[in-house]
Design a protein around this motif. Structure first.
Motif, mmCIF file in Angstrom:
data_model
loop_
_atom_site.group_PDB
_atom_site.id
_atom_site.type_symbol
_atom_site.label_atom_id
_atom_site.label_comp_id
_atom_site.label_asym_id
_atom_site.label_seq_id
_atom_site.Cartn_x
_atom_site.Cartn_y
_atom_site.Cartn_z
ATOM 1 N N VAL A 118 0.850 -1.204 0.000
ATOM 2 C CA VAL A 118 0.000 0.000 0.000
ATOM 3 C C VAL A 118 0.886 1.256 0.000
ATOM 4 O O VAL A 118 0.613 2.233 -0.704
ATOM 5 N N ARG A 119 2.007 1.201 0.723
ATOM 6 C CA ARG A 119 2.911 2.353 0.757
ATOM 7 C C ARG A 119 3.566 2.557 -0.596
ATOM 8 O O ARG A 119 3.731 3.673 -1.070
ATOM 9 N N TRP A 120 3.946 1.425 -1.195
ATOM 10 C CA TRP A 120 4.652 1.493 -2.475
ATOM 11 C C TRP A 120 3.708 1.937 -3.603
ATOM 12 O O TRP A 120 4.062 2.773 -4.428
ATOM 13 N N ALA A 121 2.508 1.399 -3.594
ATOM 14 C CA ALA A 121 1.580 1.659 -4.703
ATOM 15 C C ALA A 121 1.018 3.075 -4.664
ATOM 16 O O ALA A 121 0.691 3.641 -5.710
ATOM 17 N N ARG A 122 0.954 3.685 -3.469
ATOM 18 C CA ARG A 122 0.424 5.046 -3.293
ATOM 19 C C ARG A 122 -0.875 5.244 -4.068
ATOM 20 O O ARG A 122 -0.970 6.099 -4.950
ATOM 21 N N LEU A 123 -1.851 4.417 -3.749
ATOM 22 C CA LEU A 123 -3.134 4.490 -4.446
ATOM 23 C C LEU A 123 -4.010 5.566 -3.829
ATOM 24 O O LEU A 123 -3.947 5.795 -2.617
ATOM 25 N N HIS A 124 -4.808 6.185 -4.666
ATOM 26 C CA HIS A 124 -5.771 7.162 -4.173
ATOM 27 C C HIS A 124 -6.757 6.438 -3.267
ATOM 28 O O HIS A 124 -7.060 5.261 -3.480
ATOM 29 N N ILE A 125 -7.243 7.141 -2.259
ATOM 30 C CA ILE A 125 -8.110 6.508 -1.246
ATOM 31 C C ILE A 125 -9.312 5.809 -1.903
ATOM 32 O O ILE A 125 -9.697 4.703 -1.520
ATOM 33 N N TYR A 126 -9.901 6.433 -2.946
ATOM 34 C CA TYR A 126 -11.064 5.822 -3.606
ATOM 35 C C TYR A 126 -10.643 4.574 -4.390
ATOM 36 O O TYR A 126 -11.350 3.584 -4.448
ATOM 37 N N ARG A 127 -9.473 4.648 -5.015
ATOM 38 C CA ARG A 127 -8.996 3.520 -5.829
ATOM 39 C C ARG A 127 -8.616 2.343 -4.912
ATOM 40 O O ARG A 127 -8.920 1.199 -5.208
ATOM 41 N N LEU A 128 -7.949 2.691 -3.798
ATOM 42 C CA LEU A 128 -7.587 1.657 -2.823
ATOM 43 C C LEU A 128 -8.856 0.961 -2.328
ATOM 44 O O LEU A 128 -8.893 -0.267 -2.183
ATOM 45 N N ASP A 129 -9.895 1.776 -2.128
ATOM 46 C CA ASP A 129 -11.175 1.224 -1.682
ATOM 47 C C ASP A 129 -11.742 0.264 -2.723
ATOM 48 O O ASP A 129 -12.206 -0.831 -2.390
ATOM 49 N N ALA A 130 -11.667 0.658 -4.018
ATOM 50 C CA ALA A 130 -12.200 -0.200 -5.088
ATOM 51 C C ALA A 130 -11.417 -1.508 -5.175
ATOM 52 O O ALA A 130 -11.996 -2.600 -5.274
ATOM 53 N N TYR A 131 -10.072 -1.400 -5.105
ATOM 54 C CA TYR A 131 -9.236 -2.604 -5.147
ATOM 55 C C TYR A 131 -9.523 -3.500 -3.941
ATOM 56 O O TYR A 131 -9.615 -4.717 -4.052
ATOM 57 N N LEU B 26 -14.314 10.768 -9.149
ATOM 58 C CA LEU B 26 -14.291 11.275 -7.770
ATOM 59 C C LEU B 26 -12.908 11.817 -7.402
ATOM 60 O O LEU B 26 -12.796 12.824 -6.696
ATOM 61 N N GLU B 27 -11.874 11.117 -7.888
ATOM 62 C CA GLU B 27 -10.503 11.573 -7.634
ATOM 63 C C GLU B 27 -10.327 12.980 -8.189
ATOM 64 O O GLU B 27 -9.780 13.868 -7.521
ATOM 65 N N THR B 28 -10.809 13.188 -9.424
ATOM 66 C CA THR B 28 -10.683 14.498 -10.077
ATOM 67 C C THR B 28 -11.434 15.562 -9.289
ATOM 68 O O THR B 28 -10.910 16.669 -9.063
ATOM 69 N N GLN B 29 -12.651 15.212 -8.837
ATOM 70 C CA GLN B 29 -13.456 16.195 -8.107
ATOM 71 C C GLN B 29 -12.815 16.564 -6.767
ATOM 72 O O GLN B 29 -12.806 17.724 -6.370
ATOM 73 N N THR B 30 -12.282 15.515 -6.075
ATOM 74 C CA THR B 30 -11.642 15.783 -4.777
ATOM 75 C C THR B 30 -10.413 16.668 -4.974
ATOM 76 O O THR B 30 -10.158 17.596 -4.183
ATOM 77 N N ASP B 31 -9.678 16.402 -6.046
ATOM 78 C CA ASP B 31 -8.489 17.190 -6.354
ATOM 79 C C ASP B 31 -8.874 18.636 -6.645
ATOM 80 O O ASP B 31 -8.217 19.575 -6.167
ATOM 81 N N GLU B 32 -9.964 18.804 -7.403
ATOM 82 C CA GLU B 32 -10.435 20.154 -7.734
ATOM 83 C C GLU B 32 -10.877 20.897 -6.474
ATOM 84 O O GLU B 32 -10.611 22.095 -6.315
ATOM 85 N N PHE B 33 -11.516 20.156 -5.545
ATOM 86 C CA PHE B 33 -11.949 20.766 -4.285
ATOM 87 C C PHE B 33 -10.733 21.317 -3.524
ATOM 88 O O PHE B 33 -10.764 22.450 -3.012
ATOM 89 N N CYS B 34 -9.657 20.509 -3.494
ATOM 90 C CA CYS B 34 -8.425 20.957 -2.819
ATOM 91 C C CYS B 34 -7.883 22.222 -3.505
ATOM 92 O O CYS B 34 -7.437 23.168 -2.831
ATOM 93 N N ASP B 35 -7.935 22.226 -4.851
ATOM 94 C CA ASP B 35 -7.477 23.406 -5.608
ATOM 95 C C ASP B 35 -8.244 24.653 -5.183
ATOM 96 O O ASP B 35 -7.659 25.719 -4.963
ATOM 97 N N THR B 149 -1.875 20.553 1.192
ATOM 98 C CA THR B 149 -0.849 19.578 0.782
ATOM 99 C C THR B 149 -1.029 18.273 1.564
ATOM 100 O O THR B 149 -0.932 17.184 0.998
ATOM 101 N N ALA B 150 -1.318 18.393 2.878
ATOM 102 C CA ALA B 150 -1.536 17.189 3.702
ATOM 103 C C ALA B 150 -2.756 16.417 3.207
ATOM 104 O O ALA B 150 -2.735 15.192 3.115
ATOM 105 N N LEU B 151 -3.816 17.176 2.875
ATOM 106 C CA LEU B 151 -5.049 16.533 2.384
ATOM 107 C C LEU B 151 -4.778 15.767 1.095
ATOM 108 O O LEU B 151 -5.199 14.623 0.932
ATOM 109 N N ARG B 152 -4.058 16.431 0.169
ATOM 110 C CA ARG B 152 -3.735 15.769 -1.105
ATOM 111 C C ARG B 152 -2.912 14.503 -0.845
ATOM 112 O O ARG B 152 -3.151 13.454 -1.430
ATOM 113 N N ALA B 153 -1.930 14.615 0.065
ATOM 114 C CA ALA B 153 -1.083 13.456 0.389
ATOM 115 C C ALA B 153 -1.937 12.328 0.953
ATOM 116 O O ALA B 153 -1.771 11.162 0.597
#
Lengths: 458, 229
Positions: A118-131, B26-35, B149-153
């Motif tokens: 999970v650390r290596w793949a750095r998946l987006h929270i939504y994508r990690l959820d789908a996987y 959803l990823e795109t929308q969340t990213d836009e929200f952070c922007d 930045t923390a939120l995006r991370a």
């Protein structure tokens, strides 16, 4: 994470597949512990195990169906006087201890692996959820398959020697043996149970008992499924044996204890804080209390079933130490000089025969087991009118041909029939006892059992 | 052969689309929200700086910009909220994610509210306080920037969330120090009490933005611990 209807559907389908395709291995070990030979006895052993699980659960005590059924079988052995195979019992009990330990080790390894991934793949929270959701469905299917393969023996194992089903085929490619039909029935029962009563349990385990993240839950499901699969797969056992590696005994193990083991494995990886060690003590106490209570319940219930309801809870066996038996025992390296006094004396109860044997000489458990199997009277007539029914069995053509050559002959003991068949065909010969040959010899035993059932003299 | 290959690729794409289309959007929308949050804080700083420099027309433009960003932020938050529920995504941590987005949206609300306050009250700020006000603005915007930045991370599964979270705390503390210094100086001056009170509210409105960023950071810290497998 996954809807109840999805979980229930996957669970039912894969439990059924696991039970029918791989359920035989673990039930064979239960058969070695004690082969219950009357339907009423099988029924009572299963009912006693079920009652024990129900009562202990109501009392809030830790309980496992696997341990209850073992206790019930030993209870039947004690009641009927048939000996309990101590080696099998020790093997089974050792597996109960190994099961949570192995689940813990696998859980810890998977946890570390998943963390690194999970650390290596750095998946987006939504994508990690789908996987994770996809992985959970796959792991759930694997878990249900392993559960079906391993735990169907708990539900149906005791009925294996007494079931009334005959093999049937649909076309050339699909065949179900009697035991597979028995397991199918058990798996359908589990499926009905999943749809009707499991929702509350699923939600309790999913939400209340183990507050894990979805990835943590995946680790637990995979670890527990792997352990159940390891203790159920005949294919894996054969593969390990072929590679010269130590094999894993095929024994029904407790899935709940495997889950607890996996969770503790994860807990230790996190530094060991928050682990409830009391749960471990409860599990260990369950190894003793469950089989003892189930054994007692079974013993008392069998007494009532036999004496109040006049049901035959076990079929008595007759024994005779005839000259051929004594000669064969001598060949088996058993000191027969003390037994000559009993020559040609017939014993109509297993208890009576065993007591007499122990009065005559100091016997090891193995020697006693050999004498019991050689001396047992099981008249078998190879009736030529029944030979056509061999088509419905799993016997090969060469095996059927050799059997037909014995037409009209009568055998007083099964081992004499086995030897006569072995002389006629290579395919009836047991291979030297080794781990690689275990699967072949087990299949040969099943084929012999089919022949015994068909030609048994009334 | 080529057609077969193309059909196979199309099949793979279809499977990929059905599985990850929803999450990608959803990823795109969340990213836009952070922007929008980040842009909102920057526009707020530029707008207040214009006000402090006496460029009121430019301040009004920036106020309109913050208003538009706040409105878009609300729109995105509601859309993300709707999709998370309708498409039953993140069932385990949906509540936490939505709380996080709602609290973050509070930063845009605080920026908009502070700008309206200034536009309505038009406080007169003496030149000796302008420098500290700009310091305060800088600390506030830096805390919001670190938070975004923390939120995006966090959303992207990076392990650098805590590196940014401590910066949020640092800049919030810095903003508190500057605002205390400002208010001490203001109340020590010979201005009328009503004027002092008005300027106090001006400072507190700006400082509140950093406080909101700190609240979100605290929530995010707990959420990161909860999500740890």
């Amino acid at each position: 994470m996954v809807k109840f209807s999805t979980a229930a559907f996957i669970c039912s389908v894969f439990v059924l597949l696991g039970a029918v395709m791989s359920g035989a291995g673990a039930s064979h070990t239960l058969g070695e512990l004690g082969a219950i030979n009357a339907l009423a006895g099988s029924f009572m052993a299963a009912l006693s195990a079920a009652l024990t699980v129900y009562l202990m659960t109501r009392a809030g005590l830790p309980v496992s169906t696997s341990q209850a059924i073992v206790g019930a079988i030993v209870g039947w052995n004690l009641y009927s006087g048939f000996p309990t195979d101590t080696a099998s019992l020790i093997k089974i009990v050792a597996t109960w201890i190994a099961c949570p330990l192995l689940a813990g080790v696998i859980g810890a390894l998977l946890y570390n692996g998943a963390t690194v991934f999970v650390r290596w793949a750095r998946l987006h929270i939504y994508r990690l959820d789908a996987y994770t959701r996809l992985a959970l469905i796959l792991a759930g299917a694997f878990g249900a398959y392993s559960l079906g393969a391993n735990n169907i023996a708990n539900v149906m194992g005791v009925f294996v020697p007494t079931h009334p089903f005959t093999p049937f085929e649909i076309g050339d490619s699909f065949a179900l043996s009697g035991v597979q039909q028995l397991f199918l029935l058990g798996a359908i029962a589990i499926g009905v149970g999943v749809y009707t009563y499991s929702k509350k349990v699923m939600l309790t385990v999913g939400d209340g008992l183990l507050p894990l993240s979805p990835v943590g839950a995946w680790v637990v499901v995979v670890a527990h499924s792997t352990v159940l699969f390891l203790f159920a797969s005949q294919g894996l056992e054969h593969l390990l044996a072929s590679a010269g590696l130590p094999t894993i005994p095929l024994v029904p193990v407790s899935s709940s204890q495997a889950v607890v083991g996996a969770v503790i494995g994860i807990g230790l990886c996190k530094g060991g804080r928050g682990i409830r060690w009391r749960v471990l003590i409860n599990i260990a106490s369950g190894w003793v209390t469950t089989p003892v209570i189930a054994g007692l319940v079974c013993f008392v219930s069998l007494f009532f079933l036999q004496n109040v309801f006049n049901q035959q809870v076990y079929r008595e066996a007759s024994y005779v130490l005839s000259q051929p038996v004594l000669d064969r025992l001598a060949a088996d390296a058993i000191n027969v000089s003390a037994l000559t006094k009993l020559k040609d004396k017939r014993f109509d109860t297993v208890k009576g025969f065993r007591n007499t044997l122990h009065e005559q000489l100091d016997l090891t458990e193995k020697a006693e087991s050999t004498i019991l199997s050689r001396a047992r009277i099981a008249p078998t007539v190879i009736d030529s009118d029944k030979l056509w029914r061999l088509e419905d069995t799993s016997l090969s053509e060469a095996q059927v041909v050799s059997l037909s050559r014995l037409a009209s002959r009568t055998f007083d003991h099964l081992w004499i029939l086995d030897e006569a068949l072995a002389e006629l065909s290579e395919e009836w010969r047991s291979r030297p006892a080794s781990k690689v040959n275990k699967l072949f010899n087990r299949r040969l035993m099943e084929q012999r059992r089919e022949v015994y059932e068909l030609f048994q003299a009334k | 052969m080529a057609r077969q290959h193309s059909a196979a690729r199309q099949g793979e794409n279809m499977a990929g689309i059905t599985l990850f289309k929803r999450t990608k959007e959803l990823e795109t929308q969340t990213d836009e929200f952070c922007d929008k949050v980040s842009e909102g804080a920057l526009a707020f700083m530029l707008g207040i700086n214009c006000y402090l420099d006496g460029e009121f027309a430019l301040f009004d433009e920036r106020r309109e910009q913050v208003l538009a960003l706040e409105s878009r932020g609300d729109q995105l938050r509601r859309e993300i909220q709707r999709r998370l529920y309708v498409e039953t995504l993140l069932p385990e941590s949906r509540g936490d994610v939505l709380q996080l987005l709602e609290n973050t949206d509070g930063i845009l609300n605080a920026c908009e509210s502070a700008m309206w306050q200034v536009a309505i009250e038009k406080p007169v700020i003496a030149t000796e306080y302008v420098s500290d006000c700009k310091c305060l603005l800088e600390a506030v915007v830096k805390s919001v920037d670190a938070l975004v930045t923390a939120l995006r991370a966090f959303f992207n599964g990076s392990q650098t969330v805590s590196d940014q979270l401590h910066k949020v705390i640092f800049y919030e503390s810095e903003a508190d120090t500057v605002s205390r210094r400002l208010m001490t100086a203001m109340f020590a001056s010979d201005m009328e009490l009503a004027h002092k009170n008005q300027l106090r509210h001006f400072v507190l409105h700006i400082d509140r933005i950093a406080d909101t960023a700190e609240d979100v950071a605290d929530h995010l810290t707990i959420f990161v611990l909860k999500r740890a497998i």
